[in-house]
Design an enzyme around this catalytic site. Structure first.
Site, PDB file in Angstrom:
ATOM      1  N   PHE A 121      45.527   7.551   0.705  1.00  0.00           N
ATOM      2  CA  PHE A 121      45.952   6.691  -0.408  1.00  0.00           C
ATOM      3  C   PHE A 121      45.001   6.763  -1.598  1.00  0.00           C
ATOM      4  CE2 PHE A 121      44.480   2.669   2.169  1.00  0.00           C
ATOM      5  CZ  PHE A 121      43.164   3.052   2.050  1.00  0.00           C
ATOM      6  N   GLU A 122      45.456   6.188  -2.714  1.00  0.00           N
ATOM      7  CA  GLU A 122      44.792   6.297  -4.025  1.00  0.00           C
ATOM      8  C   GLU A 122      44.655   7.758  -4.450  1.00  0.00           C
ATOM      9  OE1 GLU A 122      44.598   3.707  -5.567  1.00  0.00           O
ATOM     10  OE2 GLU A 122      43.654   2.032  -4.532  1.00  0.00           O
TER      11      GLU A 122
END
Length: 379
Positions: free
Chosen positions: A362-363
């Site tokens: 994620f990110e």
């Protein structure tokens, strides 16, 4: 282990001490129960908000803590050393506040920021979609201008705190192409807004991750943040900061795994001595410690550049890449230190390994981080 931190002043040292006290009292004693039962820790984020830990990097005049990013990230790391899911959710809340704090009008900041930064309302970040994760320019969720605002229709995915958050930094399409995406402050509850069942994840079980469906949800005109078409600029600017938050989370998780492994290696005996005294295992622990220290130094370097007003986008991607790859390796090695016991749920290291995996995703996946870094090098 208590990490010896180089902090800029006594106020920062006092803040770290406060964070450790809260983390030990409120997080460490509850984490195993909630992660095993996959239950949400009701009231915990209100406690963090009351302590002033949910608005740290924003200016005091906006209701924040006025702390430099290098201090805020070390607070996140301390939280992650006790409970990764809570640290991630805290980082995401900070990310969700970014559009209003940075691009909002004076009226929008006055209306929403005090409650956001005090933690009286908790935020989620709603950029990804089922067919648009790393490729944010492929967003399909639409926000159509109507006489009384914008009507939003479409699906969003992978929302931390989804269905629980009080507001979402929502990115939706108002035009064509990469310049046709806009940012909105969406309420957590609205007619036409529904959420899917929480994803059945490998880790981070205590904080839900869900999809959202917008079926003609009406947003008032003042919920547009910035200008129409400015959405990707806002999103990518926010993600530079958000990647540092995840780097700090990953470093805290790796530190926790290292601490557990060292403690076990000092107690477990084979062939007449503690296993930490066997060179093969001692060197493994040494490499783990070197990785954790390097990850911490990398995210702090990027944070200090941000605090100094210097470009830091490449350094943020480096920090996210290094810290999360390190967390994956260190947590896997921690399981190895425990041997067969590490593969059981009796010890926390198996959970740490499961939690580390998502941090590489994620990110912005770590493949995307390499793309960002290489593009900076090519300029």
């Amino acid at each position: 282990m208590t990490v010896e931190r180089l902090l800029p002043n006594q106020d920062a040292a006092d803040l770290i001490d406060l964070t450790r006290e809260i983390a030990d009292k409120e997080l460490a004693r509850r984490v195993d129960e909630h992660e095993r039962a996959e239950t949400y820790p009701a009231g915990l984020f209100a406690t963090l908000g009351e302590a002033g830990l949910l608005g740290l990097p924003y200016p005091e005049e906006q209701g924040g803590g006025g702390q430099p990013y290098e201090v805020y990230l070390q607070v996140i790391e301390e939280l992650a050393m006790r409970w990764a899911a809570v640290a991630v959710a805290t980082s995401v809340h900070t990310l969700a506040c970014f559009p209003v704090a940075t691009y909002g009008s004076a009226e929008q900041r006055a209306r929403w920021l005090p409650d956001m930064l005090a933690g009286r309302i908790i935020g989620g970040y709603s950029l990804s979609e089922p067919q648009a994760g790393s490729d944010a320019g492929a967003l399909a969720c639409k926000a159509e201008r109507v006489p009384d605002g914008y009507r939003v229709t479409g699906n969003k995915a992978w929302i931390t705190h989804g269905g629980i958050a009080d507001f979402y930094a929502l990115f939706a399409r108002t035009g064509t192409g990469s310049r046709g995406i806009s940012c909105f402050l969406a309420p957590g509850r609205a007619d036409g807004l529904t959420f899917g069942r929480p994803e059945e994840k490998m880790g981070l079980h205590a904080v839900p991750t869900t999809a959202a469906h917008y079926d003609g949800v009406l947003l008032e005109p003042d919920r547009l943040i910035g200008e129409e078409g400015q959405g990707l600029q806002i999103a990518f600017s926010a993600l530079d900061s958000g990647r540092l938050g995840i780097a700090a989370c990953a470093t805290g998780l790796a530190q926790a795994a290292l601490d557990e492994a060292v403690a076990y290696a000092k107690e477990r005996r084979t062939f007449g001595k503690k296993i930490i005294d066997h060179q093969g295992l001692g060197f493994l622990l040494a490499d783990m410690a070197a990785g954790v220290d390097s990850a911490r130094a990398t995210y702090l370097d990027a944070a200090r550049r941000r605090d100094a007003g210097l470009p830091y986008s490449r350094q943020a991607s480096v920090a996210k890449l290094v810290a999360t790859d390190t967390a994956m390796k260190v947590t896997t090695d921690a399981v190895q230190v425990f041997g067969g016991y590490g593969y059981t749920r009796e010890f926390r290291v198996e959970r740490y390994m499961r939690e580390a995996k998502i941090m590489q995703i994620f990110e912005g996946t770590n493949q995307i981080q390499r793309l960002v870094i290489s593009r900076h090098l090519a300029k």
